[in-house]
Design an enzyme around this catalytic site. Structure first.
Site, PDB file in Angstrom:
ATOM      1  CG  HIS A 157      55.143  85.014  96.070  1.00 41.69           C
ATOM      2  ND1 HIS A 157      53.998  85.454  95.464  1.00 41.69           N
ATOM      3  CD2 HIS A 157      55.163  85.597  97.300  1.00 41.69           C
ATOM      4  CE1 HIS A 157      53.335  86.254  96.276  1.00 41.69           C
ATOM      5  NE2 HIS A 157      54.020  86.369  97.391  1.00 41.69           N
TER       6      HIS A 157
ATOM      7  CD  GLU B 117      53.088  87.903  91.759  1.00 36.55           C
ATOM      8  OE1 GLU B 117      52.258  88.719  92.184  1.00 36.55           O
ATOM      9  OE2 GLU B 117      53.052  86.687  92.031  1.00 36.55           O
ATOM     10  CG  HIS B 118      55.837  90.802  95.709  1.00 33.75           C
ATOM     11  ND1 HIS B 118      55.047  91.588  96.502  1.00 33.75           N
ATOM     12  CD2 HIS B 118      55.306  89.560  95.751  1.00 33.75           C
ATOM     13  CE1 HIS B 118      54.076  90.853  97.023  1.00 33.75           C
ATOM     14  NE2 HIS B 118      54.220  89.609  96.584  1.00 33.75           N
TER      15      HIS B 118
ATOM     16  CD  GLU C  76      51.928  87.361  99.925  1.00 35.38           C
ATOM     17  OE1 GLU C  76      51.283  86.510  99.270  1.00 35.38           O
ATOM     18  OE2 GLU C  76      52.763  88.130  99.406  1.00 35.38           O
TER      19      GLU C  76
END
Length: 416
Positions: A49, A52-53, A127
């Site tokens: 994840h 992905e950023h 997040e």
């Protein structure tokens, strides 16, 4: 439902699929990488994840990915789950070349620096706090996953086990991950819109053909042992009401039982005529809401029942209500009209999920990953073959307490 497509494989292993859709001037460009959180080191979770950023932090020839797309009327986004990472672009047909240029550049030469890594680690950490730690019931999945899985890497969420895992990731880790997984032979490209297959194949060769293959290790995931004893967890949190989560192990996404349980979830909780709503929410008033759903993981996943209890209702009483509804399905199955109704609803849902070019591009990539895009065109038949007898047998086999992990999520009683 039938979606036509043409396909080819470049010499470097990139799979390219093309679906012609003349109904829109917008072209969908979808690039799926076969890497998800299940490929992570158990001591360095949240990596897929975070990466992905990082993919939006710029590449050798593209400083700002979003800005380049906005200039030509395009938009993009991405998502990561346990099984894969997906990047998608919607762009006017006349500017499609830009999508090829941008995506090929970050596949070949992503720009990764200590500064960019620090920024994105901060973003993902925030997040984590916002969605999982500071949100009511947000940590339920963080608790349920390791309760359900003792060996398989579905034991952690895509966000990771703990913020400390994200904070400990270093630049060398990131570079190894990139060169291992973000290679053409580990990717599937689908282009859907008013395009010609030959043209897309030629553009794919032009922009991606020169990128070398990777050296991804063979995926050897630990097999989750059969659960033979009920598992329970109990937590107390400052939330509005008590909640319960029950997860039963079921088969993999492409197995027959998945389709059976997808329909069972609708029998239980799809709409105000569903069994859970009528009996446990409306009539007995045990729950404020009660839902059932399948996790839809590619590897063997779970069938989950979750709901918020009415004030004053005990967990024992609420759970007994769930057990009675499961028992009804195990002993009597479904009425013909009830099963027909949920099949009709699901068929409509399937049609809507394949209306837009982007939806079709995503679904073709997803099914290609699972063994072949042609399987997408067989989904309707697989659901229609589910019978009341199959529902009875599936619930008898899988919806047993020894196959279940249960979380009792208590609302803390605060003093005024």
């Amino acid at each position: 439902m039938h979606i036509d497509y043409e396909s080819c494989v470049l010499d470097n292993g990139l799979k390219v699929l093309v679906h012609k859709d003349t109904s829109t001037p917008i072209v969908a460009f979808n690039l799926l990488y076969d890497v998800g959180s299940k490929d992570e080191d158990p001591n360095k979770t949240g990596f897929a994840h975070l990466f992905e950023h990082l993919m939006f932090s710029g590449s050798k020839h593209v400083k700002d990915f979003d800005e380049e797309l906005e200039k030509v009327g395009g938009e993009n986004n991405a998502f990561t789950n346990n099984d894969f990472t997906n990047y998608y672009i919607s762009i006017p047909k006349d500017n499609l070349e830009t999508a090829f240029r941008l995506e090929s550049d970050r596949m070949l030469s992503l720009s990764i620096t200590e500064k960019k890594l620090k920024v994105q680690k901060g973003v993902v950490s925030e997040e984590f706090k916002e969605r999982y730690l500071n949100q009511p019931y947000g940590d339920a999945s963080l608790i349920m996953r390791p309760l359900c899985y003792v060996r398989h890497p579905y034991a952690w969420s895509t966000i990771g086990k703990d913020i400390s895992h994200i904070e400990s990731i270093n630049l060398e880790d990131v570079k190894i991950f990139y060169h291992t997984y973000y290679r053409p032979d580990n990717a599937i490209l689908v282009v859907a819109g008013d395009v010609e297959a030959l043209d897309i194949f030629e553009r794919s060769q032009k922009w991606f053909g020169g990128i070398p293959r990777g050296n991804r290790p063979l995926r050897k995931l630990p097999v989750e042992p059969i659960q033979t004893r009920a598992r329970h967890a109990c937590v107390y949190r400052e939330v509005p009401s008590d909640a319960i989560y029950k997860a039963y192990h079921i088969g993999a996404r492409m197995e027959e039982d998945f389709y059976t349980f997808d329909l069972i979830s609708d029998v239980f909780s799809n709409g105000k005529s569903s069994r859970f709503y009528v009996e446990l929410v409306k009539n007995q008033r045990l729950f404020n809401d009660l839902n059932a759903y399948v996790s839809a993981d590619i590897d063997p996943g779970t069938f989950v029942i979750s709901g918020n209890l009415q004030e004053g209702v005990s967990f024992q009483r609420a759970e007994e209500g769930i057990f009675k509804e499961i028992d009804k399905l195990q002993t009597k199955g479904t009425e013909d009209h009830e099963l027909q109704k949920v099949k009709n609803k699901l068929e409509t849902s399937l049609l809507f999920s394949n209306m837009k070019a982007l939806d079709k591009a995503m679904n073709l990539a997803y099914f290609e990953l699972m063994g072949g895009a042609q399987q997408l065109n067989l989904e309707d038949d697989k659901y229609w073959k589910v019978s009341s007898e199959k529902i009875k047998n599936a619930t008898k086999t899988f919806l047993q307490e020894e196959n279940c992990s249960t979380l009792y999520y208590h609302a803390k009683k605060t003093e005024n």
